[in-house]
Design a protein around this motif. Structure first.
Motif, short mmCIF file in Angstrom:
data_model
loop_
_atom_site.label_atom_id
_atom_site.label_comp_id
_atom_site.label_asym_id
_atom_site.label_seq_id
_atom_site.Cartn_x
_atom_site.Cartn_y
_atom_site.Cartn_z
N VAL A 93 0.85 -1.18 0.00
CA VAL A 93 0.00 0.00 0.00
C VAL A 93 0.90 1.24 0.00
O VAL A 93 2.01 1.22 0.55
N ILE A 94 0.43 2.30 -0.65
CA ILE A 94 1.17 3.56 -0.69
C ILE A 94 0.39 4.62 0.07
O ILE A 94 -0.82 4.76 -0.12
N VAL A 95 1.08 5.37 0.89
CA VAL A 95 0.48 6.51 1.60
C VAL A 95 1.16 7.77 1.10
O VAL A 95 2.39 7.91 1.19
N LEU A 96 0.38 8.69 0.56
CA LEU A 96 0.91 9.95 0.03
C LEU A 96 0.52 11.07 0.99
O LEU A 96 -0.66 11.37 1.16
N ASP A 97 1.54 11.69 1.60
CA ASP A 97 1.27 12.74 2.59
C ASP A 97 1.72 14.11 2.11
O ASP A 97 0.99 15.09 2.23
N ALA A 98 2.93 14.20 1.58
CA ALA A 98 3.45 15.50 1.16
C ALA A 98 4.47 15.30 0.05
O ALA A 98 5.16 14.29 0.00
#
Length: 401
Positions: free
Chosen positions: A46-51
């Motif tokens: 899974v990929i988490v995109l925050d900044a």
């Protein structure tokens, strides 16, 4: 061994988020480089995109990931800087599977990640059966639904079939309405598209770019993504080359593409039919519809256009049987693949409420036939559907012996 591997794109302000992601049964890889995300994403669950550093935005990152075919099914969770509806919509349209707004609650983050991981595992278990029959492009499937006779339910079949496939491949199925300016896919699904095929036809870059192409799609609550017809005004003029580019781009953005090809037969429609992995031809039990379909088959044979073997869907629009399935098979020279039983009330409700039959009455016999059609197209083991009728001698091949 940890159950899942999470890739986080962030900056110094992502420390608390990284701490929450690294706990429990997950391992965390952290980067501030958007290019590295695309390079190493395949090794994660899974990929988490925050900044991301300007001038890129998180939406840009989503589109870049989705433009890589091998990453098309990888779950993406985007973190929105604020609880802003427009920002969430922008991220979802760019390809994010879910969006969480700051400030992030650790328990909500964990629950949303777990839901994404579970859905991904289930889709991975189902996907080996999604592309069973050989296709022109490995792991990609183009299904074209067409009838030369209007009013036989082509859009009904295309929409419900696309919903069946979307349930098997969450967020990985696109439905393109190429039925001309009067295409009714958006009406059947009760969606209000911000952009349509007419807008895309004027954007030559997006016509060939999977990342920006997805911004023209409208997401339905089922996860199905729709390229809507213009609705009003003249239909866009797309020649054979433009249609080929459009379909290649759509298949790069979505592993499965369903096309409602409408009822016209011209250069563009012939191009769509020629590229199909599966050709579904809808017919009603009436002489005019049969004659139109047979004329198209004869035309395609005469022009030498190589097509997939047509699958005949008999949509029983009338309360009383006028022509039997055996009559229809004799007239067309091909077997009926699936019969959709007559039920005027259900279909009227479906169209008036903007809820296709598969969602309105999923246990109905009609909905089950759409499920059956999908299984046949995918090459799954299905029982032979007996027509249960006897031929009538009065109907030959339109006057031929």
């Amino acid at each position: 061994m940890p159950d899942s591997r999470v890739l986080l794109l962030g900056n110094a302000g992502s420390d608390s988020l990284a701490k929450a992601l690294a706990g429990g049964r997950r391992t965390l890889t952290r980067t501030s480089d958007a290019d590295e995300v695309v390079a190493v994403a395949a090794d994660h669950d899974v990929i988490v995109l925050d900044a991301v550093a300007p001038p890129r935005s998180l939406a840009d990152c989503c589109r870049e990931i989705r433009a890589v075919p091998s990453l098309a099914e990888l779950p993406i969770l985007a973190i929105s800087a604020a609880d802003n509806v427009e920002d969430r919509i922008r991220l979802l349209e760019a390809g994010a599977d879910d969006v969480v707004a700051r400030p992030v609650d650790d328990r909500e983050l964990d629950a949303r990640l777990e839901a994404l991981e579970l859905r991904h595992r289930r889709s991975q278990e189902l996907n080996p059966g999604v592309v069973v029959m050989p296709t022109r492009r490995a792991g990609r499937r183009l299904v074209v639904v067409y009838s030369p006779k209007g009013g036989v339910g082509t859009t009904t079949v295309a929409v419900n079939l696309a919903l069946v496939l979307a349930a098997r491949q969450p967020d990985q199925v696109a439905l393109l309405d190429l039925g001309g300016e009067i295409g009714q896919v958006a009406t059947h699904l009760d969606v209000q598209p911000r952009m349509t095929l007419a807008d895309l036809a004027r954007d030559d870059h997006s016509l060939g770019d999977p990342g920006t192409f997805t911004t023209y799609l409208t997401r339905h609550s089922s996860g199905l993504r729709i390229l809507a017809a213009p609705g009003t005004g003249a239909a866009p003029t797309l020649d054979r080359d433009a249609i080929t580019r459009l379909l290649d781009t759509a298949l790069s953005a979505s592993p499965t593409v369903v096309v409602d090809a409408g009822s016209r037969l011209g250069e563009a429609t012939e191009a769509v039919i020629a590229l199909a992995d599966d050709l579904v031809v809808v017919v009603s039990p009436e002489f005019a519809a049969l004659k139109a379909v047979r004329a198209v088959f004869d035309h395609l044979a005469a022009t030498g256009l190589a097509t997939a073997e047509p699958r005949i869907v008999l949509n029983e629009l009338f309360a009383h049987e006028m022509l039997t399935p055996t009559d229809i098979e004799a007239a067309l020279g091909r077997p009926v693949t699936v019969r959709i039983p007559h039920d005027p009330m259900q279909y009227q409700r479906a169209v008036n409420e903007g809820r296709p039959l598969l969602l309105l009455a999923p246990r109905s016999s009609q909905a089950q036939r759409f499920q059956l059609l999908a299984r046949v197209l995918l090459g799954e083991d299905v029982p032979h559907e007996a027509t249960g009728s006897s031929p009538r001698r009065r109907l030959g091949l339109f006057g031929r012996a």
